[in-house]
Write a protein that holds these residues in place. Structure first.
Motif, short mmCIF file in Angstrom:
data_model
loop_
_atom_site.label_atom_id
_atom_site.label_comp_id
_atom_site.label_asym_id
_atom_site.label_seq_id
_atom_site.Cartn_x
_atom_site.Cartn_y
_atom_site.Cartn_z
N ASP A 134 0.81 -1.22 0.00
CA ASP A 134 0.00 0.00 0.00
C ASP A 134 0.84 1.27 0.00
N GLN A 135 2.16 1.13 -0.30
CA GLN A 135 3.00 2.31 -0.33
C GLN A 135 2.75 3.14 -1.58
N ASN A 136 2.54 2.48 -2.71
CA ASN A 136 2.35 3.18 -3.98
C ASN A 136 0.93 2.89 -4.49
N CYS A 189 -3.80 5.52 -16.58
CA CYS A 189 -2.80 6.59 -16.71
C CYS A 189 -3.48 7.96 -16.77
N SER A 190 -4.58 8.04 -17.49
CA SER A 190 -5.31 9.31 -17.56
C SER A 190 -5.82 9.71 -16.18
N TYR A 191 -6.36 8.75 -15.44
CA TYR A 191 -6.87 9.04 -14.10
C TYR A 191 -5.75 9.45 -13.15
N ILE A 192 -4.62 8.74 -13.19
CA ILE A 192 -3.51 9.04 -12.29
C ILE A 192 -2.94 10.43 -12.59
N LEU A 193 -2.74 10.73 -13.87
CA LEU A 193 -2.18 12.04 -14.22
C LEU A 193 -3.15 13.17 -13.91
#
Length: 203
Positions: A134-136, A189-193
């Motif tokens: 759960d670190q990343n 990737c879209s959500y994270i960015l």
């Protein structure tokens, strides 16, 4: 009695048992929303920050929101198809109305089921990965989206008129799984960015 005189107001306030304190010196403890550091973990603070909650808590809202979005999109598609088909139908008004409602409810329920299934699979994989590490959280999001896309693409049955041979069906499932994993990668990737602009686009 002159209520506009500040001296009279202060004298009346001092007679109420507040020891001569001015009104602006009184602070209600109910207006203090800060919590001590020692017990803050025992409460759910409505800070609006989703990072303070775990994936298991977020799963409920994500699944519910996905079902609502799916039903809305399905209802819109069903409305378009219903209007198109009913306009070409020569029947009574009650029959047209029934056919139109069938298109709306059928498409809405079907797409809501699809979106809900995808959200449930994504949330289940995400919760499982959160127990491993759960670190990343961004890595968990990416892996969950890729796995969900691959599973949904490979397991779902393609709409075919005839059943193809097993080798052809296997190739189709592999191809659909790859396409699903690519779509999951793009969505994650879209959500994270989008949610971490300061983290990845800071100077």
């Amino acid at each position: 009695m002159d209520n506009q005189n500040p001296d009279n107001a202060n004298s009346l306030f001092s007679l109420g048992g507040f020891g001569g304190l001015r009104p602006n010196q009184i602070h209600s403890p109910y207006l203090n929303m800060s919590l001590p550091d020692t017990i803050s973990s025992e409460f759910i603070v409505p800070e609006g920050n989703a990072r303070n909650r775990g994936r298991f808590e977020l799963a409920f809202s994500q699944i519910g929101a996905s079902i609502m979005v799916g039903s809305g999109l399905g209802g819109a598609v069903g409305t378009y198809k219903g209007i198109k088909e009913v306009s070409q139908l020569e029947a009574f008004l009650s029959v047209k109305r029934t056919q139109f409602l069938n298109y709306v409810t059928r498409n809405g329920a079907s797409m809501a089921n699809t979106f809900g299934t995808i959200a449930l699979t994504y949330s289940a994989i995400g919760v499982g990965l959160s127990f491993i590490q759960d670190q990343n959280d961004d890595l968990n999001t990416l892996l969950s989206a890729i796995s969900t896309g691959a599973l949904y693409g490979s397991i779902s049955n393609p709409k075919l008129q005839t059943i193809p041979p097993k080798n052809v069906l296997l190739q189709m499932r592999i191809k659909r799984g790859v396409v699903g994993s690519l779509f999951g990668t793009f969505a994650a990737c879209s959500y994270i960015l989008f949610c971490n602009k300061d983290k990845y686009f800071s100077n």
